[in-house]
Design a protein around this motif. Structure first.
Motif, mmCIF file in Angstrom:
data_model
loop_
_atom_site.group_PDB
_atom_site.id
_atom_site.type_symbol
_atom_site.label_atom_id
_atom_site.label_comp_id
_atom_site.label_asym_id
_atom_site.label_seq_id
_atom_site.Cartn_x
_atom_site.Cartn_y
_atom_site.Cartn_z
ATOM 1 N N LYS A 98 -8.503 2.861 12.455
ATOM 2 C CA LYS A 98 -7.911 1.731 11.730
ATOM 3 C C LYS A 98 -6.398 1.900 11.630
ATOM 4 N N LEU A 99 -5.707 0.770 11.615
ATOM 5 C CA LEU A 99 -4.257 0.729 11.457
ATOM 6 C C LEU A 99 -3.919 0.467 10.001
ATOM 7 N N TYR A 100 -3.090 1.312 9.434
ATOM 8 C CA TYR A 100 -2.567 1.147 8.068
ATOM 9 C C TYR A 100 -1.090 0.816 8.247
ATOM 10 N N CYS A 101 -0.689 -0.394 7.846
ATOM 11 C CA CYS A 101 0.651 -0.838 8.229
ATOM 12 C C CYS A 101 1.179 -1.917 7.302
ATOM 13 N N GLY A 102 2.505 -2.041 7.264
ATOM 14 C CA GLY A 102 3.163 -3.111 6.540
ATOM 15 C C GLY A 102 3.040 -4.423 7.297
ATOM 16 N N ASN A 103 3.114 -5.517 6.563
ATOM 17 C CA ASN A 103 3.015 -6.847 7.153
ATOM 18 C C ASN A 103 3.734 -7.848 6.256
ATOM 19 N N TYR A 104 3.957 -9.029 6.800
ATOM 20 C CA TYR A 104 4.534 -10.104 6.000
ATOM 21 C C TYR A 104 3.483 -10.632 5.036
ATOM 22 N N GLY A 105 3.823 -10.750 3.755
ATOM 23 C CA GLY A 105 2.942 -11.395 2.796
ATOM 24 C C GLY A 105 2.854 -12.873 3.112
ATOM 25 N N ARG A 159 -8.626 -19.129 7.910
ATOM 26 C CA ARG A 159 -9.710 -18.746 6.995
ATOM 27 C C ARG A 159 -9.219 -18.169 5.688
ATOM 28 N N ASP A 160 -8.045 -17.524 5.729
ATOM 29 C CA ASP A 160 -7.548 -16.832 4.547
ATOM 30 C C ASP A 160 -6.084 -16.470 4.792
ATOM 31 N N TYR A 161 -5.503 -15.711 3.851
ATOM 32 C CA TYR A 161 -4.117 -15.267 3.961
ATOM 33 C C TYR A 161 -4.020 -13.817 3.485
ATOM 34 N N ILE A 162 -3.072 -13.086 4.059
ATOM 35 C CA ILE A 162 -2.775 -11.737 3.581
ATOM 36 C C ILE A 162 -1.640 -11.885 2.576
ATOM 37 N N GLU A 163 -1.896 -11.623 1.327
ATOM 38 C CA GLU A 163 -0.867 -11.752 0.292
ATOM 39 C C GLU A 163 -0.118 -10.438 0.072
ATOM 40 N N THR A 164 -0.768 -9.319 0.336
ATOM 41 C CA THR A 164 -0.127 -8.014 0.153
ATOM 42 C C THR A 164 0.805 -7.732 1.323
ATOM 43 N N THR A 165 1.668 -6.762 1.179
ATOM 44 C CA THR A 165 2.596 -6.404 2.256
ATOM 45 C C THR A 165 2.248 -5.062 2.892
ATOM 46 N N GLN A 166 1.136 -4.488 2.518
ATOM 47 C CA GLN A 166 0.576 -3.284 3.160
ATOM 48 C C GLN A 166 -0.906 -3.558 3.350
ATOM 49 N N ASP A 175 -6.731 -11.706 1.372
ATOM 50 C CA ASP A 175 -6.562 -11.401 -0.046
ATOM 51 C C ASP A 175 -6.902 -12.562 -0.968
ATOM 52 N N MET A 176 -6.795 -13.780 -0.487
ATOM 53 C CA MET A 176 -7.026 -14.933 -1.366
ATOM 54 C C MET A 176 -8.510 -15.211 -1.589
ATOM 55 N N TYR A 177 -9.289 -15.210 -0.495
ATOM 56 C CA TYR A 177 -10.701 -15.598 -0.578
ATOM 57 C C TYR A 177 -11.657 -14.486 -0.131
ATOM 58 N N GLY A 178 -11.106 -13.352 0.329
ATOM 59 C CA GLY A 178 -11.948 -12.252 0.793
ATOM 60 C C GLY A 178 -12.606 -12.502 2.134
ATOM 61 N N ARG A 179 -12.067 -13.450 2.895
ATOM 62 C CA ARG A 179 -12.624 -13.767 4.214
ATOM 63 C C ARG A 179 -11.938 -12.932 5.292
ATOM 64 N N TRP A 180 -12.692 -12.601 6.324
ATOM 65 C CA TRP A 180 -12.152 -11.843 7.453
ATOM 66 C C TRP A 180 -11.532 -12.793 8.459
ATOM 67 N N GLY A 181 -10.512 -12.304 9.167
ATOM 68 C CA GLY A 181 -9.882 -13.129 10.183
ATOM 69 C C GLY A 181 -8.906 -12.350 11.040
ATOM 70 N N ASN A 182 -8.326 -13.064 11.978
ATOM 71 C CA ASN A 182 -7.383 -12.512 12.954
ATOM 72 C C ASN A 182 -5.965 -12.921 12.597
ATOM 73 N N VAL A 183 -5.056 -11.973 12.651
ATOM 74 C CA VAL A 183 -3.650 -12.257 12.386
ATOM 75 C C VAL A 183 -2.838 -11.905 13.634
ATOM 76 N N PRO A 184 -1.934 -12.792 14.069
ATOM 77 C CA PRO A 184 -1.092 -12.470 15.221
ATOM 78 C C PRO A 184 -0.227 -11.239 14.921
ATOM 79 N N ALA A 185 -0.022 -10.415 15.924
ATOM 80 C CA ALA A 185 0.745 -9.173 15.749
ATOM 81 C C ALA A 185 2.163 -9.417 15.244
ATOM 82 N N GLU A 186 2.694 -10.611 15.413
ATOM 83 C CA GLU A 186 4.054 -10.887 14.954
ATOM 84 C C GLU A 186 4.206 -10.713 13.445
ATOM 85 N N TYR A 187 3.110 -10.769 12.692
ATOM 86 C CA TYR A 187 3.153 -10.616 11.241
ATOM 87 C C TYR A 187 2.985 -9.165 10.788
ATOM 88 N N VAL A 188 2.689 -8.271 11.730
ATOM 89 C CA VAL A 188 2.423 -6.866 11.411
ATOM 90 C C VAL A 188 3.591 -6.028 11.920
#
Length: 149
Positions: free
Chosen positions: A69-76, A91-98, A123-136
Motif C-alpha cells: 500500500k502507498l501512504y502519501c500526501g494528496n490534495y484535500g 463516488r466520493d471525495y478525499i477530504e484528508t491530505t494524507q 472520507d465523505m461517504y466511505g465509498r471506494w473509488g479511483n483518484v487520478p495520480a495528479e491529486y497524489v
C-alpha cells in the motif's frame, strides 16, 4: 499594469496557480518564471513557491510499505471516480491530505502527465473509488513496490 485587487487578475492568478500545482514535477524556478511573465503579485509568487515546497516535502514522505500500500500526501477535496475514467460517476471525495492507497491501475490520461489512478476509500461517504495520480503527491507513478489492482 497592476493585477492586485483586480478581479480579472485574481482569476488569472488562480487559474495559473491551479495549473502549476496540478503538474507532477515543477520547480520553484518554474513558478518564479511563470509569475514574472504573467505579472503575478509577490504574495501570489510566495504562495506558489510555498505550495510547491509543501508538495515536494509531501512526496518525500510518500512510501510504499511491505503490504504493497502507498501512504502519501494528496490534495484535500480530490474526487474518487467509480472507474478510472472521468466519464464515470464521482463516488466520493478525499477530504484528508494524507491517505492510504491500496493499489494502482491505468485509465484515462490526466494532468499529471500519465494514466495512473489510485484506489482508495473516500472520507465523505466511505465509498471506494479511483483518484487520478495528479491529486497524489508521488514523485513517480506508480511508485515501486505498490500493488497493481
Amino acid at each position: 499594469m497592476e493585477w492586485e485587487g483586480d478581479s480579472h487578475g485574481s482569476f488569472v492568478e488562480e487559474v495559473l496557480l491551479k495549473t502549476l500545482m496540478s503538474m507532477k514535477r515543477i520547480s520553484v524556478a518554474t513558478v518564479a518564471l511563470a509569475a514574472a511573465s504573467t505579472l503575478l503579485s509577490p504574495a501570489s509568487l510566495a504562495l506558489a513557491a510555498e505550495s510547491t515546497t509543501d508538495r515536494v516535502q509531501a512526496a518525500a514522505r510518500c512510501e510504499v510499505r511491505s503490504n504493497g500500500k502507498l501512504y502519501c500526501g494528496n490534495y484535500g477535496g480530490a474526487p474518487l471516480y467509480a472507474t478510472r475514467s472521468y466519464d464515470s460517476e464521482v463516488r466520493d471525495y478525499i477530504e484528508t491530505t494524507q491517505s492510504v492507497f491500496l493499489c494502482w491501475g491505468r485509465g484515462d490520461r490526466h494532468n499529471g502527465g500519465n494514466n495512473v489512478w489510485y484506489w482508495t476509500n473516500g472520507d465523505m461517504y466511505g465509498r471506494w473509488g479511483n483518484v487520478p495520480a495528479e491529486y497524489v503527491f508521488t514523485s513517480v507513478d506508480p511508485p515501486a513496490g505498490m500493488t497493481k489492482c
